[in-house]
Design an enzyme around this catalytic site. Structure first.
Site, PDB file in Angstrom:
ATOM      1  CG  HIS A 290      47.201  99.670  55.166  1.00 32.03           C
ATOM      2  ND1 HIS A 290      45.941  99.129  55.328  1.00 32.03           N
ATOM      3  CD2 HIS A 290      47.023 100.990  54.926  1.00 32.03           C
ATOM      4  CE1 HIS A 290      45.048 100.094  55.190  1.00 32.03           C
ATOM      5  NE2 HIS A 290      45.671 101.224  54.939  1.00 32.03           N
TER       6      HIS A 290
ATOM      7  CD  GLU B  50      44.875 103.911  45.280  1.00 31.21           C
ATOM      8  OE1 GLU B  50      43.836 103.530  44.681  1.00 31.21           O
ATOM      9  OE2 GLU B  50      44.844 104.354  46.440  1.00 31.21           O
TER      10      GLU B  50
ATOM     11  CG  HIS C  99      32.781  91.916  20.385  1.00 33.82           C
ATOM     12  ND1 HIS C  99      33.045  93.145  20.935  1.00 33.82           N
ATOM     13  CD2 HIS C  99      33.783  91.094  20.809  1.00 33.82           C
ATOM     14  CE1 HIS C  99      34.147  93.074  21.661  1.00 33.82           C
ATOM     15  NE2 HIS C  99      34.623  91.848  21.612  1.00 33.82           N
TER      16      HIS C  99
ATOM     17  CG  HIS D 125      37.604  92.382  18.158  1.00 26.38           C
ATOM     18  ND1 HIS D 125      38.921  91.988  18.226  1.00 26.38           N
ATOM     19  CD2 HIS D 125      36.978  91.853  19.233  1.00 26.38           C
ATOM     20  CE1 HIS D 125      39.095  91.238  19.305  1.00 26.38           C
ATOM     21  NE2 HIS D 125      37.935  91.140  19.934  1.00 26.38           N
TER      22      HIS D 125
HETATM   23  C1  LIG Z   1      40.077  94.927  31.102  1.00 24.27           C
HETATM   24  C2  LIG Z   1      39.508  94.071  30.012  1.00 24.27           C
HETATM   25  N1  LIG Z   1      38.589  93.139  30.333  1.00 24.27           N
HETATM   26  C3  LIG Z   1      38.087  92.327  29.378  1.00 24.27           C
HETATM   27  C4  LIG Z   1      38.486  92.455  28.079  1.00 24.27           C
HETATM   28  C5  LIG Z   1      37.961  91.500  27.021  1.00 24.27           C
HETATM   29  N2  LIG Z   1      37.029  92.251  26.139  1.00 24.27           N
HETATM   30  C6  LIG Z   1      37.432  92.740  24.976  1.00 24.27           C
HETATM   31  S1  LIG Z   1      36.240  93.612  24.177  1.00 24.27           S
HETATM   32  C7  LIG Z   1      35.136  93.281  25.416  1.00 24.27           C
HETATM   33  C8  LIG Z   1      33.739  93.809  25.326  1.00 24.27           C
HETATM   34  C9  LIG Z   1      33.753  95.265  25.048  1.00 24.27           C
HETATM   35  O1  LIG Z   1      32.488  95.729  24.798  1.00 24.27           O
HETATM   36  P1  LIG Z   1      32.360  97.094  24.042  1.00 24.27           P
HETATM   37  O2  LIG Z   1      33.320  98.054  24.560  1.00 24.27           O
HETATM   38  O3  LIG Z   1      30.939  97.478  24.095  1.00 24.27           O
HETATM   39  O4  LIG Z   1      32.801  96.762  22.576  1.00 24.27           O
HETATM   40  P2  LIG Z   1      31.888  96.399  21.317  1.00 24.27           P
HETATM   41  O5  LIG Z   1      31.384  95.011  21.528  1.00 24.27           O
HETATM   42  O6  LIG Z   1      30.775  97.384  21.298  1.00 24.27           O
HETATM   43  O7  LIG Z   1      32.822  96.503  20.185  1.00 24.27           O
HETATM   44  C10 LIG Z   1      35.717  92.523  26.414  1.00 24.27           C
HETATM   45  C11 LIG Z   1      35.010  92.079  27.629  1.00 24.27           C
HETATM   46  C12 LIG Z   1      39.448  93.441  27.799  1.00 24.27           C
HETATM   47  N3  LIG Z   1      39.912  93.623  26.567  1.00 24.27           N
HETATM   48  N4  LIG Z   1      39.900  94.248  28.770  1.00 24.27           N
END
Ligand SMILES: Cc1ncc(C[n+]2csc(CCOP(=O)(O)OP(=O)(O)O)c2C)c(N)n1
Ligand SMILES: [Mg+2]
Length: 673
Positions: free
Chosen positions: A478, A416, A269, A38
């Site tokens: 629960h 939690e 990204h 990334h």
């Molecule tokens: C809990 C979770 N859900 C989904 C992902 C997959 N994922 C990785 S980065 C991302 C998008 C993140 O967007 P942002 O924080 O705006 O990052 P940017 O594109 O600006 O670098 C996703 C959905 C993950 N890593 N963790």
């Protein structure tokens, strides 16, 4: 200054722009070489990171574990190349350029997402979005708590976080920022990479949230800056440091900043920029160097940063040496529990074997905690608003409150997931052994962070009560059914389901001694008799029988015809079934109590064989069957739950779902006859 740094001394001053461009180049080149990763986030946040590290942060790469260092958490863990580039530039000895060239390869220190323990200076594992910021809340809380105990001359540092849109969209962030705002964790400073882009495209596809307003509503100090204006970023950090509340600095940035065609697009990204765009970026930002080459003057300027942290560390070491708190501080940070804790637990077991105390295991846990917490103050308790159900507070535990961090009980609120992440942060920070409670059923809500406790090998103790249909009237919403299987399937997690007060004390001892592994204590709401008298030899022994995971609780005089294996509240049922088999049918039945599968699996084959025996086996547990076939084998039987529970008094439910001594005896008879 070391000799390598002296050799690199620059002739002319290097600008922060050049320093930031070094991050951009290393990020795009590493991702390109790995053909995976990334680049957008590191390129977009390079300016903010440069200001933070060059002007503010106090870390010392030559002493990465120095206790009073500032903590840095890359919550947007997909931008791991930002962290790795920083570590290389700062001169962490284990982050050489070769590691960046092996980004995302097997055995490298540069895993896809930052992993605690893989490289020096990585304070926590991130990647599951929202975990970093929430873990950082625990670190910032631990900092305040440790400062309250040992004074500002020994504990006085900041926790800095870089979070993306994704971290702030995740639900866990809501729990975390609410808790941090409430507790006025003023040493927590979060940079939001406000680039308005995530994977699918602009964030406007899925959110209209006014994030600054959300943080303000949670009691945070909030600023918004242009994330590429270094002076504005620096001024915002200064203001944040002065605030008496946690701070959000919303940094307006361009994802993939510097890439002339792809900058600002979601295309940067999570994919390499490609050779053509990388060449164009080099041209655009004026970076005329080969891949992985950072000119000496820029590298020198980065390495010089370490001197500030080193000086701070030396001054701190002198304060520590002169401090009357030195010994207490060092043993707290080492996480060593005094022997008194384990002596108290030994005496506790002896007393309750003799008294044959019959209590719910949640109550037994409270009683054991009374002994533990009186013998050490390193344990800090809490609950997600179920203190008087989980029975997690003991006498003399004062609550942690905004501006008053001297206590040792945390009201985590109905959060939690936030609680689990905060406990990770407290454990990672050092100085405390955190435990926290909720109902076992809501392990689902805490799961994301529990998984990271296990992955990071942190000593976090989950006190999870109301462990089955035995909770009764609250009903199937629960009543956990599948949760034990889920927790047992999680690597590096000890799941303890004690059968009585004695096993409960033993399991607490094992959890506290388990420095590199989290534990879950699965506890009953209903009363359970003390079962050690069923042992054919001395009921009390100094030996912790639960430490082998499973042991023979009842061995018949005759050669075993059947072995009944159970955990927790069902061990009593198995014992009654064994007695009936013997008296009513003349069948010799052994009973094995198996409070911890994981520890039993770690025993040698001979011990396992001696416990399990060669007779047919029946397992009984008021939960899903999944996993039990491992212990009962092809010819075994299982008595337990096959679906969700129901709302009724517990004894009615046990009868309704046929988890009774009669059912166990019948299953055994069917196997034998
Ligand atoms: C809990 C979770 N859900 C989904 C992902 C997959 N994922 C990785 S980065 C991302 C998008 C993140 O967007 P942002 O924080 O705006 O990052 P940017 O594109 O600006 O670098 C996703 C959905 C993950 N890593 N963790
Ligand atoms: Mg984004």
């Amino acid at each position: 200054m070391n000799s390598q740094a002296a050799a690199l001394k620059p002739v002319a001053a290097v600008s922060e722009r050049d320093m930031a461009n070094a991050i951009r180049a290393l990020a795009m080149d590493s991702v390109q070489k790995a053909n995976s990763g990334h680049p957008g986030m590191p390129m977009g946040m390079a300016d903010v990171a440069t200001v933070l590290f060059s002007r503010f942060i106090n870390i010392d790469p030559s002493a990465p574990h120095w206790p009073d260092r500032d903590r840095f958490v890359l919550s947007a863990g997909h931008g791991s190349m930002l962290q790795y580039a920083l570590h290389y530039l700062l001169g962490f000895e284990d982050m050489r350029i070769e590691e960046l060239q092996r980004f995302r390869q097997l055995g490298s220190r540069t895993a896809g997402h930052p992993e605690y323990g893989h490289a020096l200076g990585i304070e926590t594992t991130t990647g599951p979005l929202g975990q970093g910021i929430s873990t950082a809340v625990g670190m910032a809380l631990a900092e305040r708590m440790l400062a309250a105990r040992h004074g500002a001359d020994l504990v006085d540092h900041f926790t800095y976080v870089i979070a993306g849109d994704g971290c702030l969209q995740e639900g866990i962030s809501h729990e975390a920022i609410d808790l941090a705002g409430h507790l006025k964790l003023s040493r927590l400073i979060v940079f939001w990479d406000d680039n308005a882009i995530s994977i699918d495209g602009p964030t406007s596809l899925s959110t209209s949230m006014d994030q600054p307003a959300r943080f303000k509503a949670a009691g945070w100090h909030v600023q918004s800056v242009d994330g590429h204006d270094t002076e504005a970023v620096a001024a915002a950090i200064e203001a944040a440091q002065q605030s008496d509340r946690p701070s959000l600095i919303a940094c307006r940035t361009v994802i993939g900043k510097g890439a002339p065609n792809l900058g600002g697009s979601e295309k940067t990204h999570g994919a390499p920029l490609g050779d053509a765009e990388i060449a164009a970026t080099r041209e655009n930002i004026g970076w005329a160097y080969a891949p992985f080459e950072v000119p000496d003057d820029i590298l020198f300027t980065w390495r010089e940063i370490a001197e500030r942290g080193q000086a701070a560390r030396h001054a701190w070491e002198q304060r520590l040496a002169a401090s009357p708190r030195r010994e207490a501080f060092e043993s707290a940070v080492a996480g060593d529990l005094p022997d008194a804790v384990f002596e108290a637990l030994g005496a506790f077991r002896k007393e309750h074997v003799e008294k044959a105390t019959k209590v719910a295991t949640r109550k037994a846990s409270e009683m054991a905690l009374g002994a533990i917490n009186a013998a050490t103050d390193l344990t800090v308790g809490g609950s997600a608003d179920l203190t008087h159900s989980n029975l997690t507070i003991t006498k003399g535990m004062d609550r942690i409150a905004p501006d008053d961090y001297a206590g040792r009980y945390i009201h985590y609120g109905i959060r939690e997931h936030g609680m689990a992440a905060a406990m990770n942060g407290i454990a990672l920070h050092g100085g405390f052994v955190p435990y926290g409670g909720t109902f076992l059923c809501f392990a689902d809500y805490a799961r994301g962070a529990m998984r990271l406790s296990a992955l990071m090998g942190q000593r976090v103790v989950y006190v999870m009560t109301h462990d089955s249909i035995g909770l009764g009237e609250d009903g199937p919403t629960h009543q956990p059914v599948e949760h034990l299987a889920m927790l047992r399937a999680t690597p590096n997690l000890n799941v303890f389901r004690p059968a009585d007060i004695i096993e409960t004390a033993e399991c607490w001892e094992l959890a506290l001694k388990s420095k590199n592994r989290p534990s879950v204590l699965v506890l009953s709401r209903q009363n359970l008799p003390m079962l050690r008298q069923a042992l054919s030899d001395e009921p009390h022994s100094d030996e912790n029988r639960s430490s082998q995971g499973a042991y023979i609780l009842r061995e018949p005089a005759e050669h075993r015809a059947v072995t009944l294996i159970a955990t927790g509240s069902e061990v009593e049922i198995a014992v009654t079934a064994a007695e009936r088999l013997e008296t009513e049918h003349g069948i010799a039945a052994a009973v094995v109590s198996m409070p911890c599968w994981e520890l039993f699996e770690e025993q040698d084959a001979d011990y396992r064989k001696s416990v399990l025996g060669s007779a047919p086996r029946v397992a009984v547990e008021a939960a899903a069957r999944l996993g039990w076939d491992r212990w009962v084998g092809d010819t075994g039987a299982f008595v337990g739950m096959a679906g969700f529970g129901a709302s009724a008094p517990a004894p009615d439910l046990y009868r309704h779902f046929d988890i009774t001594p009669e059912a166990v005896a019948a299953a055994a008879l069917k196997l034998i006859i």
